[in-house]
Design an enzyme around this catalytic site. Structure first.
Site, short mmCIF file in Angstrom:
data_model
loop_
_atom_site.label_atom_id
_atom_site.label_comp_id
_atom_site.label_asym_id
_atom_site.label_seq_id
_atom_site.Cartn_x
_atom_site.Cartn_y
_atom_site.Cartn_z
N GLU A 1 -7.29 8.57 6.04
CA GLU A 1 -7.58 9.13 7.36
C GLU A 1 -8.07 10.57 7.35
OE1 GLU A 1 -3.95 8.54 9.60
OE2 GLU A 1 -4.54 6.52 10.15
N TYR B 1 -4.25 1.12 15.85
CA TYR B 1 -3.03 1.02 16.64
C TYR B 1 -3.27 0.74 18.11
CZ TYR B 1 -0.57 3.01 12.61
OH TYR B 1 -0.03 3.22 11.36
N HIS C 1 -2.77 11.06 0.50
CA HIS C 1 -2.31 10.70 1.85
C HIS C 1 -1.60 11.93 2.46
CE1 HIS C 1 -0.94 7.14 4.52
NE2 HIS C 1 -0.62 8.24 5.17
N ASN D 1 -7.34 1.82 9.91
CA ASN D 1 -5.98 1.90 10.46
C ASN D 1 -6.12 1.81 11.97
OD1 ASN D 1 -5.12 2.35 7.87
ND2 ASN D 1 -4.55 4.50 8.19
N ARG E 1 0.85 -1.19 0.00
CA ARG E 1 0.00 0.00 0.00
C ARG E 1 0.88 1.24 0.00
NH1 ARG E 1 -2.76 2.95 4.79
NH2 ARG E 1 -3.68 4.59 3.54
N GLU F 1 -3.49 -0.31 8.15
CA GLU F 1 -2.30 0.04 8.92
C GLU F 1 -2.41 -0.58 10.31
OE1 GLU F 1 -1.32 4.24 9.33
OE2 GLU F 1 -1.64 4.58 7.19
#
Ligand SMILES: *[C@@H]1O[C@H](CO)[C@@H](O)[C@H](O)[C@H]1NC(C)=O
Ligand SMILES: *[C@@H]1O[C@H](CO)[C@@H](O)[C@H](O)[C@H]1NC(C)=O
Ligand SMILES: *[C@@H]1O[C@H](CO)[C@@H](O)[C@H](O)[C@H]1NC(C)=O
Length: 535
Positions: free
Chosen positions: A206, A348, A160, A346, A115, A420
């Site tokens: 995002e 985390y 991005h 994404n 990606r 991500e």
């Protein structure tokens, strides 16, 4: 959508669990035991995509080469004091000249997908107010062709974070509805030039981070904010993020409509958008905090995806924000509803969430834009997981499975990609090359998050791919080069790449041949490597 009835089982079982567990400590242990375990490539379907992710500004460098125009990030990173150590992306990882080596390395790790994003100003130095730069197109053709030669599927992010500085100057980029036209103009060129070979498109990365960092906190360009979120010379954190999101959602929807009308049938690809989606757990078992955790997900993730799936903002946001929230016309609702082929998240970390509707809060919890809630990583002084190199990110593997289950319930029947997921080491834990390369904690992070993902898939989630952030240590936005997420270490002076232990772990997990590239394999301590491979 009203209070989502499908959320109730999840929250009530969480509630019961808190009641029966004698302390938060045993709660944490129990979860860890459940997630710990042996993870195997066979836990995922054969055609599952395993890849790494990057973005143009963070790795390419060559910021003035071959006709490239200046981006918002070129300008912002050159303002003194904005980026840690005054770092810039001028050179970054010099991927612009070293992409063949980088593709070779991802291939040797056994990755079957990649990606990456397209630098807007390489293709259109001045947006739609200038010419197409053929040398920019040639660069991405080389990337795409070399990926395909190696059997690596390209997943392309059109936007991005980096955009033509020209568009900031002319009309304030995403603050203006004009930006929708510029984005569609750029997207059309990407579909025309690359769509014969690119089958997975992501319009925008995002949007909910662009709003937060660019317009709430002011730490990304254009550096807009207002108290209590930050002290900027310009901005209004209660209003601007809502306008910016509105323009990005419409830009996305119009690009998808264009793709579907003119390209999709012929090219046979699919298209979506990426939002960041952390997990939110209630700080206490009080019903107000349970509701606040649900609201957090709505104000951060469903803000992006409810319009795209259902055609409008979540009801909770409409109620709390009232006329501050822009509205979609009926025509716009029809364009935006269903403008996706898959959901990308994404992920985390996980936060505890505290209600601010019924109890006093400061620090933004008293503002409508936050959904009247506050998030924290600490309960009774104990953090939700081990710390990482990002202050507010902690290691909480269970969160990935939970967020996937939430997405499955709220947006049924859509394939899901984890676009991500990754780990950076806390600064305090060492800065010498050896420490950074023997990244045992990164290996464990991926093992545990993958186990959590595999469990959600066994429970029925239709997940199609997993992308590690990131292929390579890179320019981590406002953190500069100090925060390192890569599977590949980069010597900042020579720009030499060195696979970390985690790169070797992925190679072994995916059946790659990184160890056979002797040039790289001597870097990693053999004992540390063997002990990780044992299970
Ligand atoms: C960044 O640049 C400014 C202006 O030149 C300087 O005052 C500041 O000390 C620099 N910061 C670092 C960390 O080098
Ligand atoms: C903004 O500035 C004030 C006064 O200098 C300070 O007290 C406050 O902490 C700052 N807020 C942020 C978010 O930096
Ligand atoms: C909100 O959370 C932050 C930590 O994320 C904490 O410092 C602050 O005190 C909290 N505010 C309130 C009112 O709870």
């Amino acid at each position: 959508m009203g209070t989502n009835p499908k959320m109730l089982p999840f929250f009530s079982s969480f509630f019961l669990f808190l009641l029966v567990s004698s302390s938060h400590h045993s709660f944490a242990l129990q979860n860890e035991e459940e997630e710990e375990g042996i993870i195997n490539r066979r836990d995922f379907p054969k055609d599952f995509f395993f890849g790494t992710a990057t973005s143009a500004y963070q790795i390419e460098g060559a910021y003035l080469e071959d006709g490239k125009g200046l981006s918002n990030w070129d300008v912002f990173s050159h303002l003194p004091g904005r980026i840690r150590n005054n770092d810039t992306g001028d050179v970054a990882d010099d991927h612009y000249h070293r992409f063949l080596e980088d593709i070779e390395l991802m291939h040797s790790m056994g990755m079957n997908s990649y990606r990456f994003s397209i630098s807007w100003t390489r293709i259109l130095p001045k947006g739609r107010f200038g010419k197409v730069n053929r040398r920019g197109i040639a660069f991405y053709n080389k990337i795409i062709d070399n990926l395909l030669l190696k059997g690596i599927e390209p997943f392309v992010t059109i936007h991005h974070h980096d955009l033509p500085a020209e568009l900031d100057k002319r009309y304030g980029s995403w603050m203006s509805a004009e930006m929708q036209e510029d984005f569609v103009y750029f997207a059309k060129i990407c579909f025309e030039e690359f769509g014969d070979r690119v089958k997975y498109w992501i319009t925008i990365n995002e949007p909910n981070v662009i709003t937060l960092m660019g317009y709430t906190k002011g730490v990304y360009p254009p550096g807009h904010c207002s108290p209590p979120f930050g002290n900027c010379s310009i901005g209004n954190a209660d209003i601007e993020p809502l306008i910016v999101m509105h323009n990005m959602l419409l830009a996305h929807a119009k690009a998808v409509r264009l793709y579907r009308t003119h390209f999709q049938k012929k090219q046979g690809g699919s298209i979506g958008i990426v939002a960041y989606g952390h997990m939110y757990e209630p700080l206490t078992d009080h019903e107000y905090d349970i509701k606040a955790a649900e609201r957090a997900f709505i104000f951060i993730f469903a803000w992006v995806y409810d319009p795209i799936v259902y055609g409008d903002y979540p009801k909770e946001m409409q109620e709390i924000l009232g006329s501050q929230l822009p509205s979609f016309s009926d025509i716009e609702k029809n364009i935006i509803r269903g403008s996706l082929d898959f959901v990308c998240v994404n992920h985390y970390t996980t936060f505890y969430t505290k209600d601010c509707l019924h109890s006093p809060c400061s620090d933004g919890g008293d503002h409508a834009i936050t959904g009247y809630l506050n998030t924290t990583a600490y309960r009774d002084g104990v953090s939700i997981g081990d710390p990482t190199g990002i202050d507010v990110f902690f290691v909480v593997p269970r969160g990935l499975g939970k967020v996937i289950n939430y997405i499955k319930e709220r947006y049924p029947n859509k394939p899901i990609f984890v676009t991500e997921n990754g780990y950076s080491m806390p600064q305090a834990e060492g800065n010498n090359v050896e420490d950074l390369i023997k990244d045992t904690k990164r290996v464990n992070y991926h093992k545990d998050y993958l186990a959590s993902l595999a469990k959600a898939m066994r429970d029925g989630a239709d997940v199609r791919g997993y992308f590690v952030w990131s292929l390579i240590d890179n320019f981590e936005w406002a953190d500069g080069y100090d925060t390192r997420f890569g599977l590949l270490y980069v010597d900042r002076k020579t720009l030499e790449r060195r696979p970390k232990l985690s790169a070797h772990w992925f190679s072994s997990f995916l059946g790659g041949n990184l160890h056979e590239l002797t040039k790289y394999s001597s870097i990693v301590d053999k004992n540390a490597f063997d002990s990780l491979m044992d299970d």
